[in-house]
Design a protein around this motif. Structure first.
Motif: not given
Length: 90
Positions: A8-33
């Protein structure tokens, strides 16, 4: 805020700062790779031996046609030029 869950805290933070979405996506992609690469190294690399009981010395079973990571001893290499300037014409 102490009673809210992490999701819930993560979702609320993403709602407030949508610019974090690409950064979280790239970090997730890097960790998965990185995880997939480590899994590939663990399962496909000839340097890893998972079964020590049945095959304690796997390097003794290599045939003469297998590739080794040792370079040939008779190879000659050209000296390295450490100058950054282009060579002068003669």
């Amino acid at each position: 805020m102490a009673g809210t869950s992490l999701g819930a805290r993560f979702y609320r933070q993403i709602k407030r700062h949508p610019a974090l979405i690409p950064m979280i996506g790239f970090i997730g992609l890097g960790m998965g790779s990185a995880a997939l690469y480590l899994l590939r190294l663990a399962l496909r690399s000839p340097d890893v031996c998972w079964d020590r009981k049945n095959n304690p010395e796997p390097w003794n079973r290599l045939s003469p046609t297998d590739q080794y990571k040792v370079p040939p001893g008779g190879s000659r290499f050209a000296p390295i030029s450490w100058s950054l300037a282009p060579p002068l014409p003669h």
